[in-house]
Design a protein around this motif. Structure first.
Motif, mmCIF file in Angstrom:
data_model
loop_
_atom_site.group_PDB
_atom_site.id
_atom_site.type_symbol
_atom_site.label_atom_id
_atom_site.label_comp_id
_atom_site.label_asym_id
_atom_site.label_seq_id
_atom_site.Cartn_x
_atom_site.Cartn_y
_atom_site.Cartn_z
ATOM 1 N N ILE A 25 43.547 44.807 42.091
ATOM 2 C CA ILE A 25 43.784 44.158 40.800
ATOM 3 C C ILE A 25 45.166 43.486 40.727
ATOM 4 N N GLU A 26 46.060 43.840 41.654
ATOM 5 C CA GLU A 26 47.407 43.257 41.620
ATOM 6 C C GLU A 26 47.992 43.275 43.029
ATOM 7 N N ILE A 27 48.675 42.193 43.382
ATOM 8 C CA ILE A 27 49.383 42.096 44.665
ATOM 9 C C ILE A 27 50.806 41.617 44.377
ATOM 10 N N GLY A 28 51.786 42.337 44.918
ATOM 11 C CA GLY A 28 53.184 41.934 44.792
ATOM 12 C C GLY A 28 53.813 41.799 46.166
ATOM 13 N N CYS A 29 54.528 40.705 46.405
ATOM 14 C CA CYS A 29 55.151 40.443 47.707
ATOM 15 C C CYS A 29 56.604 40.028 47.503
ATOM 16 N N VAL A 30 57.491 40.579 48.327
ATOM 17 C CA VAL A 30 58.912 40.256 48.273
ATOM 18 C C VAL A 30 59.347 39.835 49.675
ATOM 19 N N GLU A 31 59.985 38.679 49.777
ATOM 20 C CA GLU A 31 60.387 38.144 51.079
ATOM 21 C C GLU A 31 61.808 38.558 51.447
ATOM 22 N N ASN B 278 41.463 46.862 31.693
ATOM 23 C CA ASN B 278 40.334 46.038 32.123
ATOM 24 C C ASN B 278 40.282 44.734 31.330
ATOM 25 N N GLU B 279 40.605 44.799 30.051
ATOM 26 C CA GLU B 279 40.600 43.615 29.181
ATOM 27 C C GLU B 279 41.612 42.583 29.672
ATOM 28 N N PHE B 280 42.809 43.039 30.060
ATOM 29 C CA PHE B 280 43.865 42.148 30.537
ATOM 30 C C PHE B 280 43.426 41.354 31.766
ATOM 31 N N LEU B 281 42.605 41.953 32.611
ATOM 32 C CA LEU B 281 42.225 41.329 33.884
ATOM 33 C C LEU B 281 41.034 40.379 33.786
ATOM 34 N N LYS B 282 40.369 40.353 32.640
ATOM 35 C CA LYS B 282 39.130 39.578 32.517
ATOM 36 C C LYS B 282 39.303 38.092 32.790
ATOM 37 N N PRO C 19 42.224 35.342 38.012
ATOM 38 C CA PRO C 19 41.424 34.777 39.108
ATOM 39 C C PRO C 19 40.846 35.857 40.014
ATOM 40 N N LYS C 20 39.769 35.508 40.697
ATOM 41 C CA LYS C 20 39.215 36.379 41.731
ATOM 42 C C LYS C 20 40.093 36.298 42.980
ATOM 43 N N PHE C 21 39.950 37.279 43.850
ATOM 44 C CA PHE C 21 40.705 37.272 45.108
ATOM 45 C C PHE C 21 40.433 36.001 45.900
ATOM 46 N N SER C 22 39.199 35.546 45.899
ATOM 47 C CA SER C 22 38.828 34.348 46.656
ATOM 48 C C SER C 22 39.596 33.109 46.205
ATOM 49 N N ALA C 23 40.039 33.101 44.942
ATOM 50 C CA ALA C 23 40.745 31.931 44.414
ATOM 51 C C ALA C 23 42.206 31.877 44.867
ATOM 52 N N VAL C 24 42.768 33.016 45.287
ATOM 53 C CA VAL C 24 44.186 33.050 45.672
ATOM 54 C C VAL C 24 44.371 33.317 47.158
ATOM 55 N N GLY D 158 64.272 35.740 47.180
ATOM 56 C CA GLY D 158 63.747 35.338 45.880
ATOM 57 C C GLY D 158 62.428 34.597 45.978
ATOM 58 N N ASN D 159 61.968 34.329 47.207
ATOM 59 C CA ASN D 159 60.695 33.643 47.416
ATOM 60 C C ASN D 159 59.571 34.684 47.404
ATOM 61 N N ASN D 160 59.217 35.148 46.236
ATOM 62 C CA ASN D 160 58.243 36.225 46.084
ATOM 63 C C ASN D 160 56.893 35.688 45.613
ATOM 64 N N LYS D 161 55.856 36.508 45.758
ATOM 65 C CA LYS D 161 54.513 36.172 45.276
ATOM 66 C C LYS D 161 53.985 37.317 44.433
ATOM 67 N N HIS D 162 53.233 36.948 43.376
ATOM 68 C CA HIS D 162 52.678 37.979 42.498
ATOM 69 C C HIS D 162 51.353 37.475 41.934
ATOM 70 N N PHE D 163 50.317 38.285 42.089
ATOM 71 C CA PHE D 163 48.998 37.927 41.573
ATOM 72 C C PHE D 163 48.403 39.094 40.784
ATOM 73 N N TYR D 164 47.837 38.797 39.623
ATOM 74 C CA TYR D 164 46.889 39.700 38.969
ATOM 75 C C TYR D 164 45.496 39.174 39.290
ATOM 76 N N LEU D 165 44.556 40.080 39.547
ATOM 77 C CA LEU D 165 43.219 39.672 39.976
ATOM 78 C C LEU D 165 42.134 40.327 39.134
ATOM 79 N N ASN D 166 41.081 39.571 38.905
ATOM 80 C CA ASN D 166 39.889 40.112 38.242
ATOM 81 C C ASN D 166 39.032 40.792 39.312
ATOM 82 N N PRO D 167 38.900 42.129 39.263
ATOM 83 C CA PRO D 167 38.182 42.836 40.324
ATOM 84 C C PRO D 167 36.666 42.825 40.158
#
Length: 240
Positions: A22-28, A61-65, A68-73, A36-45
């Protein structure tokens, strides 16, 4: 090599049983420094989180509705991770979820994209055997401020883990000297390679040699002539 500190949040504990990211966080990190070149995604599971998981991450669950789906990112994510060393705390857990997401959409496993995966939990267990090595425990032990961590969050946890990792690996730099230029996204820092310089050899003075011999004699007396260096000297003398 670029390093990406990565963390995920999920709907539950088992990717094989249908739980999803449901969430991916990346720090470079570049040369062990935050860029500071980081990535952050919330995903609809596409499914609800388990009650116990909700207590951990607090992402409803409401927040994630409408997320985007994983396929979109996935393309953006894989382009960002391409060729990097990925650092994850308890890597088998996150990698299993990422690989399952990739498998569902017909993509190759994560290792086809990245240079390597480093498990900071295994590193910590080797450095601190028998101690608690959770992220919170390591923050406390290594004096990393985690006062803002009331719930798990992928980006916050990745930022904390980046600081923890830098502290865990302090002193592992090569013979390269940072000349202090700021890091720009996608750029490497200017460095001076100290191997290019001929370093002077300073011999010990007679007074220093005498002091050294006194220390060795003290060790000989304490060990009754069984110090390793003395035994090796005897072996060398026998063969010459």
């Amino acid at each position: 090599m670029r390093q990406i500190v990565l963390d995920t949040e999920t709907t539950g504990l088992s990717a094989e049983n249908g739980d999803r990211i449901i969430e991916i966080g990346c720090v470079e990190l570049v040369r062990r420094k935050l860029t500071g070149n980081n990535k952050h995604f919330y995903l609809n599971p596409g499914r609800n989180s388990h009650e116990d998981a909700l207590k951990v991450h607090g992402i409803s669950n409401e927040f994630l509705k409408d997320k985007p789906k994983f396929s979109a990112v996935v393309d953006e994510l894989l382009d960002y991770l391409q060729g990097a060393e990925i650092i994850i705390h308890n890597a088998p857990f996150d990698v299993s979820f990422l690989n399952k997401e990739l498998e569902i959409i017909g993509r190759e496993p994560l290792m086809h994209c990245v240079a390597k995966v480093t498990d900071s939990l295994m590193m910590a267990k080797e450095m601190f055997p028998g101690k608690r090595n959770s992220l919170n425990a390591l923050c406390d032990r290594l004096e990393v401020d985690n006062s803002g961590r009331t719930l798990h969050g992928a980006l916050l946890d990745a930022e904390l883990l980046a600081d923890v990792y830098i502290n865990l690996t302090r002193g592992q730099n090569s013979l390269m000297m940072d000349i202090g230029s700021p890091v720009q996204t996608g750029e490497s820092e200017p460095l001076v390679d100290l191997r290019l310089f001929e370093l002077p050899v300073l011999s010990a003075s007679e007074q220093e040699m005498d002091a050294h011999e006194k220390v060795l004699l003290t060790l000989d007396k304490a060990s009754r002539g069984k110090t390793v260096w003395r035994l090796e000297t005897r072996e060398i003398e026998k063969t010459t």
